[in-house]
Design a protein around this motif. Structure first.
Motif, mmCIF file in Angstrom:
data_model
loop_
_atom_site.group_PDB
_atom_site.id
_atom_site.type_symbol
_atom_site.label_atom_id
_atom_site.label_comp_id
_atom_site.label_asym_id
_atom_site.label_seq_id
_atom_site.Cartn_x
_atom_site.Cartn_y
_atom_site.Cartn_z
ATOM 1 N N ALA A 59 0.836 -1.204 0.000
ATOM 2 C CA ALA A 59 0.000 0.000 0.000
ATOM 3 C C ALA A 59 0.870 1.254 0.000
ATOM 4 N N TYR A 60 1.931 1.245 0.779
ATOM 5 C CA TYR A 60 2.846 2.378 0.865
ATOM 6 C C TYR A 60 3.525 2.614 -0.487
ATOM 7 N N GLU A 61 4.012 1.527 -1.097
ATOM 8 C CA GLU A 61 4.697 1.660 -2.375
ATOM 9 C C GLU A 61 3.725 2.094 -3.475
ATOM 10 N N PHE A 62 2.486 1.609 -3.391
ATOM 11 C CA PHE A 62 1.466 2.028 -4.348
ATOM 12 C C PHE A 62 1.241 3.535 -4.243
ATOM 13 N N LEU A 63 1.151 4.037 -3.031
ATOM 14 C CA LEU A 63 0.964 5.477 -2.824
ATOM 15 C C LEU A 63 2.149 6.269 -3.368
ATOM 16 N N ILE A 64 3.356 5.815 -3.045
ATOM 17 C CA ILE A 64 4.548 6.519 -3.507
ATOM 18 C C ILE A 64 4.579 6.568 -5.035
ATOM 19 N N SER A 65 4.278 5.449 -5.674
ATOM 20 C CA SER A 65 4.331 5.406 -7.136
ATOM 21 C C SER A 65 3.278 6.322 -7.749
ATOM 22 N N ASN A 66 2.097 6.394 -7.145
ATOM 23 C CA ASN A 66 1.058 7.272 -7.667
ATOM 24 C C ASN A 66 1.412 8.736 -7.473
ATOM 25 N N TYR A 67 1.977 9.072 -6.315
ATOM 26 C CA TYR A 67 2.422 10.446 -6.114
ATOM 27 C C TYR A 67 3.534 10.786 -7.096
ATOM 28 N N ALA A 68 4.433 9.836 -7.340
ATOM 29 C CA ALA A 68 5.519 10.068 -8.291
ATOM 30 C C ALA A 68 4.975 10.295 -9.696
ATOM 31 N N ALA A 69 3.990 9.496 -10.078
ATOM 32 C CA ALA A 69 3.412 9.602 -11.420
ATOM 33 C C ALA A 69 2.733 10.949 -11.635
ATOM 34 N N ASN A 70 2.253 11.556 -10.554
ATOM 35 C CA ASN A 70 1.539 12.821 -10.657
ATOM 36 C C ASN A 70 2.402 14.032 -10.289
ATOM 37 N N ALA A 71 3.682 13.780 -10.042
ATOM 38 C CA ALA A 71 4.548 14.853 -9.555
ATOM 39 C C ALA A 71 5.394 15.485 -10.636
ATOM 40 N N GLY A 72 5.239 15.035 -11.877
ATOM 41 C CA GLY A 72 6.063 15.588 -12.943
ATOM 42 C C GLY A 72 7.504 15.148 -12.805
ATOM 43 N N LYS A 73 8.422 16.040 -13.146
ATOM 44 C CA LYS A 73 9.841 15.691 -13.171
ATOM 45 C C LYS A 73 10.356 15.226 -11.819
ATOM 46 N N SER A 74 9.898 15.866 -10.740
ATOM 47 C CA SER A 74 10.418 15.519 -9.415
ATOM 48 C C SER A 74 10.062 14.104 -9.006
ATOM 49 N N PHE A 134 12.733 10.254 -6.851
ATOM 50 C CA PHE A 134 12.721 9.474 -5.625
ATOM 51 C C PHE A 134 12.094 8.095 -5.791
ATOM 52 N N PHE A 135 11.629 7.785 -6.993
ATOM 53 C CA PHE A 135 10.979 6.489 -7.168
ATOM 54 C C PHE A 135 11.316 5.903 -8.528
ATOM 55 N N THR A 136 11.836 4.679 -8.526
ATOM 56 C CA THR A 136 12.096 3.940 -9.757
ATOM 57 C C THR A 136 10.940 2.980 -9.979
ATOM 58 N N PRO A 137 10.279 3.034 -11.130
ATOM 59 C CA PRO A 137 9.127 2.163 -11.375
ATOM 60 C C PRO A 137 9.446 0.695 -11.112
ATOM 61 N N GLN A 138 8.453 -0.034 -10.610
ATOM 62 C CA GLN A 138 8.673 -1.413 -10.179
ATOM 63 C C GLN A 138 9.225 -2.296 -11.286
ATOM 64 N N SER A 139 8.722 -2.126 -12.505
ATOM 65 C CA SER A 139 9.173 -3.030 -13.570
ATOM 66 C C SER A 139 10.668 -2.871 -13.824
ATOM 67 N N VAL A 140 11.161 -1.633 -13.801
ATOM 68 C CA VAL A 140 12.588 -1.394 -14.004
ATOM 69 C C VAL A 140 13.368 -1.861 -12.769
ATOM 70 N N SER A 141 12.805 -1.644 -11.592
ATOM 71 C CA SER A 141 13.454 -2.081 -10.356
ATOM 72 C C SER A 141 13.661 -3.594 -10.338
ATOM 73 N N PHE A 198 8.983 8.058 -14.527
ATOM 74 C CA PHE A 198 8.131 9.206 -14.253
ATOM 75 C C PHE A 198 8.918 10.488 -14.499
ATOM 76 N N GLY A 199 8.258 11.441 -15.143
ATOM 77 C CA GLY A 199 8.860 12.759 -15.285
ATOM 78 C C GLY A 199 9.824 12.911 -16.445
ATOM 79 N N THR A 200 10.104 11.849 -17.190
ATOM 80 C CA THR A 200 10.982 11.970 -18.347
ATOM 81 C C THR A 200 10.629 10.902 -19.369
ATOM 82 N N SER A 201 10.731 11.257 -20.638
ATOM 83 C CA SER A 201 10.449 10.288 -21.703
ATOM 84 C C SER A 201 11.743 9.712 -22.267
#
Length: 516
Positions: free
Chosen positions: A178-193, A197-204, A391-394
């Motif tokens: 649940a914590y990691e889900f929240l972090i990933s969602n905040y990261a996805a909505n935070a733009g570049k920043s 602080f979060f590397t997507p799970q698939s890459v991790s 997140f935050g970069t293409s």
């Protein structure tokens, strides 16, 4: 309900709570309160479960604070790293939150007490400042005490209603998920920043598997730019606990993210004596020099960040950078992180590092560092990934795999840029994609348009260029044309055109005849 259904339902509920209770507060600013409250509930239930020891006749939350003697408290802190009195438990505070006019100050006092309970114990630095970003007096919560308490009570109530079941009966990592889900969602909505602080799970997952590949045990795992700890935790998720013998180590420069990482460790049931996350600048104030070497290193350092570089002439004598004979450019510290990781790597281990692609072909100091790495045979593999995975970069980033135990003088290049699945705004790697990459990484076999192992001497003649596209030929996706078939079709088309012209001429002649 299956574990996956339970996880999905929890994620739906928790994101709904995170959005409903924040009101007019920006989601990025509000994340600390939702994440902090989830953490507060976790450590409360974890602590109570430990005290109760599985005895259903004991209800720690119902006990009076004064029944706790100093011996019990001392023994518990030595084991768990902190202490929480019954009255301070999340369940008790949440139950009266709506009617507590002093809720914000009471919470501040409780958080301070939990942190200070570790003072003088081995866990002190792991607990200190954990709730520093949970500011119950902040105007972000409201302009008046009443407004602050209303919003805090709403967060407590929302998190209290999440169905995690009985703590000791949880078979899946519900709190951590649940914590990691929240972090990933905040990261996805935070733009570049968000990507900082979060590397997507698939890459991790891919990075963890690369770093741990074929190692039956590792002494410890390390991330020099730890972020929220997501890379370190993938190693725990995908390998048995006994594989990582001495625990998880990381350093993070951002204070808020440093706290996220420590909370993340606790929430994934890693006890304080099994992790050590340090705060500070890895390049200028590195920690864990006494802990090295590490058998597994994972990292997603910041891309092209500024650092002091050769403005500090003493750095060239640093044992991490001296062997290369040159420092990474001041405006691009990428290779400083790479050399740092290499210095901390053991003779049997691997480091898997996410890198900005420019460092693999630019000239100057970066070319000299590549020469050092290739000539000393430290680079095992360079992998190019698909764009838009982070997140935050293409940017289509690369993964650099370092090793000090290679059996040949070749460097492997893998072009995985075509491996991705489109999901919402970002791409992702599937299990099948990761398996495909790991299979060729393991075999080192050449595979047309996908993987190629190249002699280091060849790389040297190519100015030590390490771009994957320089060695793995891209697949020609243009349509193959059958010339014979095309000519036949053209002949038919020409005949049709000739007939059409004849028909048009006849019609025109007829019209002109009528007009005459």
């Amino acid at each position: 309900m299956t574990s996956n259904q339970q996880r999905a339902e929890l994620q739906r509920q928790i994101w709904q709570i995170a959005n409903e209770v924040r009101g007019a507060v920006d989601g990025w600013d509000f994340k600390q309160y939702v994440l902090g409250t989830l953490f507060y509930r976790f450590i409360s239930e974890n602590f109570a479960s430990y005290i109760e020891g599985g005895d259903e006749n004991v209800n720690y939350a119902a006990l009076a604070d004064d029944v706790i003697n100093s011996e019990i408290k001392d023994d518990t802190i030595k084991t768990k790293g902190y202490f929480i009195y019954p009255s301070q438990l999340f369940a008790n505070v949440a139950a009266s939150a709506n009617t507590n006019e002093n809720l914000n100050t009471d919470l501040a006092a409780i958080f301070s007490a939990i942190e200070s309970s570790a003072n003088g114990y081995p866990s002190e630095m792991d607990i200190k400042g954990l709730f520093a970003d949970f500011d119950t007096t902040s105007n972000r919560l409201g302009n008046t005490v009443s407004d602050k308490n209303t919003r805090l009570a709403a967060v407590l109530k929302g998190v209290a209603e999440l169905n995690f079941g009985k703590f000791h009966e949880n078979k899946i990592d519900l709190f951590g998920d649940a914590y990691e889900f929240l972090i990933s969602n905040y990261a996805a909505n935070a733009g570049k920043s968000g990507g900082e602080f979060f590397t997507p799970q698939s890459v991790s997952k891919l990075i963890a598997q690369l770093a741990m590949h074929k190692q039956k045990t590792v002494n410890k795992i390390y991330d020099p730019a730890a972020g929220s700890g997501s890379l370190l935790l993938q190693a725990k998720k995908h390998f048995d606990n006994h594989v990582i013998e001495e625990g998880f180590f990381g350093q993070e420069i951002n204070h808020t993210t440093y706290n996220l990482a420590r909370m993340n460790m606790f929430l994934h049931n890693i006890n304080y004596d099994k992790f050590n996350i340090a705060l500070g600048n890895t390049l200028l104030d590195p920690h864990f020099g006494d802990e090295k070497p590490f058998d597994a290193i994972v990292s997603n350092p910041p891309y092209s960040v500024n650092w002091i570089g050769n403005d500090d002439p003493t750095l060239i004598n640093d044992e991490r950078f001296a062997p290369a004979g040159v420092l990474a450019p001041k405006s691009k510290a990428d290779f400083a992180f790479v050399l740092h990781a290499l210095s901390y790597l053991s003779a049997k281990g691997r480091a898997a590092i996410v890198c900005f692609p420019g460092i693999f072909y630019r000239g100057g100091a970066e070319q000299k560092i590549r020469q050092y790495l290739v000539d000393n045979n430290y680079i095992e593999t360079v992998i190019s990934l698909a764009p838009n995975l982070f997140f935050g970069t293409s940017i289509a980033v690369n993964i650099l795999v370092l090793s000090k135990h290679k059996a040949d003088n070749k460097t492997q290049f893998i072009d995985a840029s075509a491996l991705f699945k489109k999901e919402t705004n970002n791409n992702t790697l599937t299990k099948e994609h990761i398996a495909q990459i790991m299979e060729v990484f393991d075999s080192k076999n050449d595979d047309d348009h996908f993987a190629k192992s190249v002699e280091n001497s060849v790389i040297a003649t190519n100015d030590y260029n390490l771009s994957v596209s320089s060695y793995v030929e891209a697949k020609d996706t243009r349509e193959v044309i059958d010339i014979t078939e095309l000519n036949a079709e053209l002949k038919i088309t020409v005949k049709k055109i000739d007939k059409l012209r004849t028909d048009i001429d006849a019609i025109i002649a007829e019209i002109e005849g009528d007009a005459a």
